[in-house]
Design a protein around this motif. Structure first.
Motif, PDB file in Angstrom:
ATOM      1  N   ALA A 183       0.829  -1.206   0.000  1.00  0.00           N
ATOM      2  CA  ALA A 183       0.000   0.000   0.000  1.00  0.00           C
ATOM      3  C   ALA A 183       0.862   1.255   0.000  1.00  0.00           C
ATOM      4  O   ALA A 183       1.925   1.295   0.609  1.00  0.00           O
ATOM      5  N   ARG A 184       0.408   2.275  -0.711  1.00  0.00           N
ATOM      6  CA  ARG A 184       1.123   3.549  -0.747  1.00  0.00           C
ATOM      7  C   ARG A 184       0.934   4.322   0.553  1.00  0.00           C
ATOM      8  O   ARG A 184       1.826   5.019   1.007  1.00  0.00           O
ATOM      9  N   LYS A 185      -0.272   4.222   1.120  1.00  0.00           N
ATOM     10  CA  LYS A 185      -0.592   4.901   2.376  1.00  0.00           C
ATOM     11  C   LYS A 185      -1.584   4.039   3.141  1.00  0.00           C
ATOM     12  O   LYS A 185      -2.029   2.998   2.642  1.00  0.00           O
ATOM     13  N   GLU A 186      -1.944   4.445   4.315  1.00  0.00           N
ATOM     14  CA  GLU A 186      -2.880   3.693   5.150  1.00  0.00           C
ATOM     15  C   GLU A 186      -4.250   3.611   4.480  1.00  0.00           C
ATOM     16  O   GLU A 186      -4.778   4.608   3.997  1.00  0.00           O
ATOM     17  N   GLY A 187      -4.811   2.419   4.403  1.00  0.00           N
ATOM     18  CA  GLY A 187      -6.133   2.235   3.823  1.00  0.00           C
ATOM     19  C   GLY A 187      -6.143   2.125   2.311  1.00  0.00           C
ATOM     20  O   GLY A 187      -7.205   2.118   1.697  1.00  0.00           O
ATOM     21  N   ASP A 188      -4.984   2.030   1.694  1.00  0.00           N
ATOM     22  CA  ASP A 188      -4.891   1.940   0.242  1.00  0.00           C
ATOM     23  C   ASP A 188      -5.077   0.487  -0.181  1.00  0.00           C
ATOM     24  O   ASP A 188      -4.269  -0.365   0.136  1.00  0.00           O
ATOM     25  N   THR A 189      -6.158   0.215  -0.890  1.00  0.00           N
ATOM     26  CA  THR A 189      -6.401  -1.149  -1.364  1.00  0.00           C
ATOM     27  C   THR A 189      -6.534  -1.232  -2.871  1.00  0.00           C
ATOM     28  O   THR A 189      -6.594  -2.325  -3.416  1.00  0.00           O
ATOM     29  N   GLY A 190      -6.555  -0.100  -3.550  1.00  0.00           N
ATOM     30  CA  GLY A 190      -6.832  -0.126  -4.973  1.00  0.00           C
ATOM     31  C   GLY A 190      -5.723   0.394  -5.857  1.00  0.00           C
ATOM     32  O   GLY A 190      -5.905   0.492  -7.070  1.00  0.00           O
ATOM     33  N   LEU A 193      -1.687  -8.583  -5.499  1.00  0.00           N
ATOM     34  CA  LEU A 193      -2.778  -9.529  -5.253  1.00  0.00           C
ATOM     35  C   LEU A 193      -2.956 -10.483  -6.429  1.00  0.00           C
ATOM     36  O   LEU A 193      -3.171 -11.688  -6.243  1.00  0.00           O
ATOM     37  N   LEU A 194      -2.860  -9.953  -7.637  1.00  0.00           N
ATOM     38  CA  LEU A 194      -2.964 -10.815  -8.814  1.00  0.00           C
ATOM     39  C   LEU A 194      -1.817 -11.814  -8.868  1.00  0.00           C
ATOM     40  O   LEU A 194      -2.014 -12.979  -9.228  1.00  0.00           O
ATOM     41  N   SER A 195      -0.622 -11.387  -8.492  1.00  0.00           N
ATOM     42  CA  SER A 195       0.532 -12.288  -8.510  1.00  0.00           C
ATOM     43  C   SER A 195       0.352 -13.430  -7.518  1.00  0.00           C
ATOM     44  O   SER A 195       0.685 -14.582  -7.817  1.00  0.00           O
TER      45      SER A 195
END
Length: 90
Positions: free
Chosen positions: A16-23, A31-33
């Motif tokens: 994640a780039r920052k807190e709460g980043d999921t997209g 996730l795909l990997s």
């Protein structure tokens, strides 16, 4: 077949780039990997599972498109991501 929530949360926290980043693109590729690795192991056992093989090919294509986008937009992040995930660069 899907990733359990603990594995998914661990991957999201790492990339994640920052807190709460999921997209972000990095999280999606990670996730795909993980999902691709899981399906690859499944297909080593069940060689005739053609529907899962089709799903695997779709996931690989989606990851390829996301990596191309990331390479175009943010090359530093792209190079860091492929080294962490042990992916090849064309």
């Amino acid at each position: 077949m899907a990733l359990d929530s603990a594995q998914k949360a661990q991957i999201v926290a790492k990339f994640a780039r920052k807190e709460g980043d999921t997209g972000s693109t990095e999280v999606q590729v990670a996730l795909l990997s993980a999902r691709i690795a899981q399906l690859t192991e499944h297909l080593k056992v069940f060689k005739k599972d053609f529907s899962s093989r089709l799903g695997l090919l779709k996931l690989v294509g989606q990851r390829k498109r996301l990596l191309a986008y990331l390479k175009r937009k943010n090359y530093q992040s792209y190079s860091k991501l492929i080294t962490e995930l042990n992916l090849r660069d064309k």
